[in-house]
Each structure stands twice: as structure tokens, then as C-alpha cells.
Scaffold this motif. Structure first.
Motif, PDB file in Angstrom:
ATOM      1  N   ALA A  83      19.166  -4.557 -24.010  1.00 16.34           N
ATOM      2  CA  ALA A  83      19.883  -5.267 -22.850  1.00 16.34           C
ATOM      3  C   ALA A  83      20.295  -3.993 -22.139  1.00 16.34           C
ATOM      4  O   ALA A  83      20.266  -4.008 -20.907  1.00 16.34           O
ATOM      5  N   ALA A  84      21.306  -2.974 -22.874  1.00 15.42           N
ATOM      6  CA  ALA A  84      21.743  -1.994 -21.945  1.00 15.42           C
ATOM      7  C   ALA A  84      20.733  -1.190 -21.321  1.00 15.42           C
ATOM      8  O   ALA A  84      20.825  -0.574 -20.341  1.00 15.42           O
ATOM      9  N   LEU A  85      19.572  -0.817 -21.990  1.00 15.43           N
ATOM     10  CA  LEU A  85      18.577  -0.005 -21.243  1.00 15.43           C
ATOM     11  C   LEU A  85      17.829  -0.674 -20.335  1.00 15.43           C
ATOM     12  O   LEU A  85      17.507   0.000 -19.250  1.00 15.43           O
ATOM     13  N   SER A  86      17.386  -1.888 -20.432  1.00 17.35           N
ATOM     14  CA  SER A  86      16.926  -2.678 -19.145  1.00 17.35           C
ATOM     15  C   SER A  86      17.902  -2.794 -18.096  1.00 17.35           C
ATOM     16  O   SER A  86      17.331  -2.622 -16.903  1.00 17.35           O
ATOM     17  N   ARG A  87      19.015  -2.804 -18.394  1.00 21.68           N
ATOM     18  CA  ARG A  87      20.092  -2.869 -17.243  1.00 21.68           C
ATOM     19  C   ARG A  87      19.841  -1.539 -16.349  1.00 21.68           C
ATOM     20  O   ARG A  87      20.055  -1.333 -15.301  1.00 21.68           O
ATOM     21  N   GLN A  88      19.967  -0.530 -17.146  1.00 23.48           N
ATOM     22  CA  GLN A  88      19.730   0.930 -16.698  1.00 23.48           C
ATOM     23  C   GLN A  88      18.717   0.893 -15.584  1.00 23.48           C
ATOM     24  O   GLN A  88      18.638   1.600 -14.476  1.00 23.48           O
ATOM     25  N   VAL A  89      17.197   0.470 -16.139  1.00 19.03           N
ATOM     26  CA  VAL A  89      16.053   0.614 -15.544  1.00 19.03           C
ATOM     27  C   VAL A  89      16.411  -0.050 -14.238  1.00 19.03           C
ATOM     28  O   VAL A  89      15.936   0.229 -13.204  1.00 19.03           O
ATOM     29  N   LEU A  90      16.788  -1.542 -14.617  1.00 19.98           N
ATOM     30  CA  LEU A  90      16.872  -2.306 -13.157  1.00 19.98           C
ATOM     31  C   LEU A  90      17.974  -1.757 -12.336  1.00 19.98           C
ATOM     32  O   LEU A  90      17.505  -1.843 -10.880  1.00 19.98           O
ATOM     33  N   GLY A  91      18.921  -0.878 -12.641  1.00 18.63           N
ATOM     34  CA  GLY A  91      19.871  -0.423 -11.685  1.00 18.63           C
ATOM     35  C   GLY A  91      19.235   0.439 -10.910  1.00 18.63           C
ATOM     36  O   GLY A  91      19.135   0.792  -9.837  1.00 18.63           O
ATOM     37  N   GLU A  92      18.183   1.283 -11.767  1.00 12.75           N
ATOM     38  CA  GLU A  92      17.271   2.427 -10.973  1.00 12.75           C
ATOM     39  C   GLU A  92      16.397   1.907 -10.140  1.00 12.75           C
ATOM     40  O   GLU A  92      16.063   2.125  -8.989  1.00 12.75           O
ATOM     41  N   MET A  93      15.710   0.726 -10.427  1.00 14.12           N
ATOM     42  CA  MET A  93      14.842   0.024  -9.588  1.00 14.12           C
ATOM     43  C   MET A  93      15.646  -0.370  -8.192  1.00 14.12           C
ATOM     44  O   MET A  93      15.127  -0.636  -7.241  1.00 14.12           O
ATOM     45  N   ARG A  94      16.864  -1.081  -8.334  1.00 16.72           N
ATOM     46  CA  ARG A  94      17.483  -1.522  -7.347  1.00 16.72           C
ATOM     47  C   ARG A  94      17.503  -0.281  -6.353  1.00 16.72           C
ATOM     48  O   ARG A  94      17.510  -0.622  -5.096  1.00 16.72           O
ATOM     49  N   THR A  95      17.725   1.041  -6.947  1.00 15.86           N
ATOM     50  CA  THR A  95      17.997   1.880  -5.699  1.00 15.86           C
ATOM     51  C   THR A  95      16.688   2.288  -5.237  1.00 15.86           C
ATOM     52  O   THR A  95      16.490   2.612  -3.919  1.00 15.86           O
ATOM     53  N   GLN A  96      15.516   2.432  -5.819  1.00 17.57           N
ATOM     54  CA  GLN A  96      14.248   2.510  -5.346  1.00 17.57           C
ATOM     55  C   GLN A  96      13.847   1.412  -4.486  1.00 17.57           C
ATOM     56  O   GLN A  96      13.128   1.801  -3.354  1.00 17.57           O
ATOM     57  N   ALA A  97      14.126   0.237  -4.696  1.00 16.04           N
ATOM     58  CA  ALA A  97      13.780  -1.082  -3.986  1.00 16.04           C
ATOM     59  C   ALA A  97      14.510  -0.856  -2.739  1.00 16.04           C
ATOM     60  O   ALA A  97      13.855  -1.045  -1.619  1.00 16.04           O
ATOM     61  N   ALA A  98      15.653  -0.433  -2.718  1.00 12.59           N
ATOM     62  CA  ALA A  98      16.389  -0.220  -1.434  1.00 12.59           C
ATOM     63  C   ALA A  98      15.872   0.792  -0.491  1.00 12.59           C
ATOM     64  O   ALA A  98      15.750   0.412   0.698  1.00 12.59           O
ATOM     65  N   ALA A  99      15.586   1.842  -0.988  1.00 15.68           N
ATOM     66  CA  ALA A  99      15.135   2.815  -0.290  1.00 15.68           C
ATOM     67  C   ALA A  99      13.643   2.490   0.285  1.00 15.68           C
ATOM     68  O   ALA A  99      13.343   2.675   1.560  1.00 15.68           O
ATOM     69  N   LEU A 100      12.698   1.726  -0.332  1.00 19.27           N
ATOM     70  CA  LEU A 100      11.637   1.219   0.228  1.00 19.27           C
ATOM     71  C   LEU A 100      11.869   0.254   1.281  1.00 19.27           C
ATOM     72  O   LEU A 100      11.238  -0.005   2.378  1.00 19.27           O
ATOM     73  N   SER A 101      12.685  -0.591   1.003  1.00 18.54           N
ATOM     74  CA  SER A 101      12.992  -1.665   1.915  1.00 18.54           C
ATOM     75  C   SER A 101      13.514  -1.019   3.149  1.00 18.54           C
ATOM     76  O   SER A 101      13.213  -1.510   4.299  1.00 18.54           O
ATOM     77  N   ALA A 102      14.596  -0.059   3.266  1.00 18.30           N
ATOM     78  CA  ALA A 102      14.714   0.737   4.177  1.00 18.30           C
ATOM     79  C   ALA A 102      13.628   1.391   5.241  1.00 18.30           C
ATOM     80  O   ALA A 102      13.881   1.637   6.303  1.00 18.30           O
ATOM     81  N   ALA A 103      12.600   1.718   4.312  1.00 17.58           N
ATOM     82  CA  ALA A 103      11.486   2.225   5.072  1.00 17.58           C
ATOM     83  C   ALA A 103      10.490   1.010   5.371  1.00 17.58           C
ATOM     84  O   ALA A 103       9.417   1.546   5.751  1.00 17.58           O
TER      85      ALA A 103
END
Ligand code: NAD
Length: 288
Positions: free
Chosen positions: A9-29
Motif C-alpha cells: 500500500a505504501a509503495l504503491s502510493r509512492q509510485v502513484l505520487g511519482e506518476m502524478r508528477t510525470q502525468a502533470a508534466a506530460l499534460s503541460a506539454a
């Protein structure tokens, strides 16, 4: 209990947090990652899995859409939808929730998904790339297990690993991934005569049999790392893995719980594959 928990559960939250940052960068592009889920029929477990995947998309800022069919739908209806999603520039990942109703040919449907959007990693192209060691969208459950092992600093190279189960979804791909990382891997199946012979000498045991209690502490080497993939609904309504948790935890050094272990990582890897697919599809379009 001697073993410490590997907290999916904790590791998946960590991964999803990283994905949120990456998805936001892609969305901005200008490229917002998008996932289309196809749900056929009204299997209660499938409903829960799809809901969890949709929630994870929301958590990571990934666009998601759900396409439903009645359980008596035709194969051509499903294949037509996949063809449309294959061509949809806003969709980067397509998942077909399994199992499918009997009248549908699962492989014919799965193999219609464009490999670049095959975020479940079930296309022959992606599975072939896994065998050959090439870049691929890998199946989410084994990818989640490898991510857990890596993030927990668990050594793989030179270790003896036993995989119980040889399915295309879990057993075979996790065996390939462990081999690629330098483990010596034994793959057991329902015909294996003496499971304990193999598990008792393994440093890493991955159990994906769909049989509660198929592995217990007496079958393990002291200090083993135990990854329990199984999800079984017991007669009392509770969820259980494939490993007898209490006896295994008394012998192992690390162990995954069910729920809160591999299942959570599977969902996180689906989002990770979708974000990676969006990046790769956008890069390929830019290079044209
Ligand atoms: P499957 O039925 O396709 O394959 C099970 C495999 O286990 C087979 O290869 C079979 O030979 C082997 N097996 C069965 N009984 C055995 C025994 N007594 N000894 C040794 N091997 C035995 O199942 P699957 O799709 O690979 O799933 C396995 C389990 O993992 C199920 O409980 C499933 O619900 C769960 N699962 C969990 C996740 C997750 O995200 N946590 C993902 C996929 C599957």
C-alpha cells in the motif's frame, strides 16, 4: 512474527505520487495520459478491480474512461471498440478486464490491442520482447513484484528463486524478469511432485497458484523473502493469499500481506505503464 512486512500500500502510493508528477508534466506539454478500460458483464470481482484502477487514475491525474458491454455481447462489438480506441489520440492505454464471458475468444480480443497501448502487457509483441530482453510494456503484476523487490533493496542477483505457478499473467513473466536480473529460477506448477523440496532451498519465493495455504512456514528456508500473489475469497468471505501467513512470517525475513501487498502494486504499475505509453507514443509522433 520474525518477518517484516513489505508494504504494498505504501509503495504503491509512492509510485502513484511519482506518476502524478510525470502525468502533470506530460499534460503541460499537451499530452494528458489516458486509459480506457473495457468491462464486459457484471462479475463482482471485476467491478471492484476496475473501480480500483479508475481511482488510481484519478489519484495520478490520468484521464480514464470506462466502456461497458453486456455479458452476451458479440466479439465483433468488442473488437470494433478496441479498433476505435487504438486510433484515439487521447487514449494511450487500453485494458480489457479479464475473465471474459465464454462466448468471447480472449486471445483474439487481447491481440487486437495495439502493442504500444497494451498497458496490461499481454500482446504477443510485448511478451516476446520480455523473452528477448527488449523494451516492452510488461505485465503489471510481475512488474509490481520487481518494483517491490527493487525499492525494498532485496538482492536478486545470484539468489535462488522459486516461482509457484506458470500462468502467462504472473508465473512465466515473473520467472523471466527474475532470470534477467541474475537469479537462478525454478518454476513449479500443479504437477510438481514435492513443492517443499524446491521452496525449502529458495531465497525468494513467489507464490501465484490461486490455492490458499499452498505454502507454509515449514516449507521455507529461514530468512526467505516471500511474495504472495494469490487473491482467494474464503468461505467466511475474507480475502486470503496463497501463503499461510502466520507460519510463513515466523520463518521468513520479508513477506507481503494480502490484501495490501502485490495487488496494490499491480494497479500502480498499470498507471505507470499508461504514463510511459503516453510518453512513448508522443515521442514517436514527434519524431515523424
Ligand atoms: P492461473 O490459474 O492461471 O495459474 C495458476 C498456476 O498455479 C498454474 O500454473 C498451476 O499449475 C499452478 N498451481 C496450482 N496449484 C498448484 C499447486 N498446488 N502447486 C503448484 N502449482 C500450482 O492463475 P493466475 O492468473 O496466475 O493467478 C494466480 C493467483 O494470483 C490467483 O489467486 C489470482 O487471483 C492471483 N492474482 C493476483 C494478482 C494481483 O494483482 N495480486 C494478479 C493476478 C493474479
Amino acid at each position: 512474527m520474525a518477518a517484516s512486512l513489505i508494504d504494498g500500500a505504501a509503495l504503491s502510493r509512492q509510485v502513484l505520487g511519482e506518476m502524478r508528477t510525470q502525468a502533470a508534466a506530460l499534460s503541460a506539454a499537451g499530452v494528458r495520459p489516458g486509459l480506457a478500460a473495457i468491462l464486459i458483464g457484471a462479475d463482482p470481482a471485476s467491478e471492484i478491480y476496475v473501480r480500483n484502477k479508475t481511482r488510481a487514475c484519478e489519484e495520478a491525474g490520468v484521464h480514464s474512461e470506462l466502456h461497458r458491454f453486456a455479458s452476451d455481447c458479440s466479439e465483433s462489438e468488442v473488437i470494433d471498440l478496441i479498433a476505435r480506441l487504438n486510433a484515439d489520440i487521447n487514449i494511450h492505454g487500453i485494458l480489457v478486464q479479464l475473465p471474459l464471458p465464454r462466448q468471447l475468444n480472449t486471445q483474439r480480443i487481447l491481440q487486437t490491442v495495439r502493442p504500444e497501448k497494451d498497458v496490461d502487457g499481454f500482446s504477443w509483441v510485448n511478451l516476446g520482447a520480455l523473452v528477448a530482453g527488449g523494451p516492452a510494456l510488461a505485465p503489471c503484476t510481475p512488474l509490481g513484484i520487481m518494483t517491490m523487490l527493487e525499492r525494498e533493496g532485496i538482492e536478486i542477483e545470484g539468489r535462488d528463486a522459486v516461482v509457484i505457478g506458470r500462468s502467462v499473467i504472473v508465473g512465466k513473466p515473473i520467472a523471466l524478469m527474475l532470470i534477467a536480473r541474475g537469479a537462478t529460477v525454478t518454476v513449479c506448477n500443479s504437477k510438481t511432485r514435492d513443492l517443499g523440496l524446491y521452496t525449502s532451498r529458495a531465497d525468494i519465493v513467489v507464490v501465484a497458484a490461486g490455492k490458499p495455504g499452498v505454502v507454509n512456514g515449514a516449507m521455507l528456508k529461514r530468512g526467505a523473502v516471500v511474495i504472495d500473489v494469490g487473491i482467494n475469497r474464503l468461505p467466511n468471505g475474507k480475502l486470503a493469499g496463497d501463503v499461510d501467513f502466520d507460519s510463513a512470517a515466523a520463518v521468513a525475513s520479508r513477506i507481503t500481506p494480502v490484501p495490501g501487498g502485490v495487488g496494490r502494486m499491480t494497479v500502480a504499475m498499470l498507471i505507470s505503464n499508461t504514463v510511459n505509453a503516453a510518453r512513448q507514443i508522443a515521442a514517436a509522433a514527434g519524431a515523424r
